[in-house]
Write a protein that holds these residues in place. Structure first.
Motif: not given
Ligand code: ADP
Length: 306
Positions: A12-14, A17-19, A36-45, A52-54
């Protein structure tokens, strides 16, 4: 042994809940898609996979390494593509590759890599002067120069024209054919269907499905569509009354029949029986977009415009 294992990942970011509870295992030598669609959490995964992220919770292993603890070792086996805009604009292609090569004790031959990726003529070109497709190919080259066993490629074809996109798809297949396992992040259904051996579909941070694109589509029993043309008008009741048919739409000479089961045969037989001459008959198969709709109850609206 799985090359990448993700089990119960949460981040989660604040308050966001991203993933939330994503699990999958990537087998050696496959192209595995995170879709998945934009914002789904793919990059976070994948950022958690890259170290890069814990993660807040869950377990990740890449070739047995814990990305949070073993980043130095991880860097030798995992090639991550940098996000666009991370290279200095004036840096030349050859210089960028030499720089990245210098990070590794062992690695690929930069000249060979440039030739393989069709960038041999661009050695002296500054990053800012590359076309979109060339910049993406450089990004792949940089991800591969350390000769990784796993390559993470994130939204590689976004913004590319269809021809450059197909070229990039061919390259990704070539990378896989050299034995590199590919973790591919994409919001493009078509890309996942075309390239990925298996995908995890992520929706609002949660896993919606995991499997082969073909298997996910087949499991749906999604509606099928049959299209055909007729010279003469005909009574739609001929088709609408069939058990397999849910909808019949006619626009000028074209009819589109939606339904389930052996729709093509049911429609063909009924038309024949009633003496309707149909031409250009086509069965449209279901797509991953249909799968997304069936799984989430929402249409997938994340095309190029998003
Ligand atoms: P995707 O890669 O599927 O587009 P992300 O993993 O980039 O999704 O983002 C997932 C969710 O987390 C989104 O709601 C995004 O706005 C939020 N998010 C991503 N990075 C950050 C960050 N550094 N700080 C706060 N929220 C973030």
């Amino acid at each position: 042994m799985a090359v990448v294992e993700v089990d119960g990942l949460r981040k989660r970011y604040g308050d966001t809940v991203a993933v939330d509870g994503v699990s999958f295992a990537v087998e050696e030598g496959e192209i595995f898609g995170i879709l998945g669609p934009n914002g789904a959490g793919k990059t976070t995964i994948v950022e958690c996979v890259e170290g890069v992220r814990r993660p807040d919770a869950g377990r990740i292993r890449v070739l047995g390494l814990d990305p949070s603890r073993d980043r130095a070792k991880l860097r030798r086996v995992l090639g991550a593509q940098l996000q666009s805009g991370m290279l200095p604009e004036k840096l030349r292609v050859g210089e960028a590759l030499a720089l990245y090569r210098s990070f590794y004790r062992e690695g690929a031959d930069p000249e060979r890599l440039l030739a393989d990726l069709g960038l041999a003529g661009k050695r002296g070109t500054a990053f800012e002067d590359l076309s979109g497709g060339q910049a993406q190919r450089l990004a792949i080259a940089l991800a591969l120069v350390g000769r990784p066993r796993v390559a993470v490629l994130d939204e590689l074809t976004t913004g590319l024209d269809p021809q450059a996109r197909r070229g990039t798809w061919d390259l990704i297949e070539q990378v896989r054919d050299t034995g590199v396992t590919v973790l591919l992040v994409t919001h493009l259904m078509e890309e996942a269907e075309r390239l990925c051996d298996r995908v995890v579909i992520v929706d609002r941070g949660r896993p919606a499905a995991l499997g082969t694109p073909g298997g996910l589509i087949a499991a749906l029993d999604a509606p099928r569509r049959v299209r055909f043309r007729t010279e003469e008008p005909f009574d739609r009741a001929v088709l609408a009354g069939l058990e397999e048919v849910t909808e019949v739409r006619t626009r000028r000479s074209e009819t589109v029949v939606t339904g389930t089961g052996d729709l093509l045969r049911a429609v063909g037989t009924a038309l024949l029986r009633h003496g309707v001459v149909a031409t250009e008959t086509r069965l449209e198969r279901a797509t991953l977009e249909d799968a997304f709709l069936a799984l989430t109850g929402r249409p997938y609206q994340d095309g190029e415009a998003a």
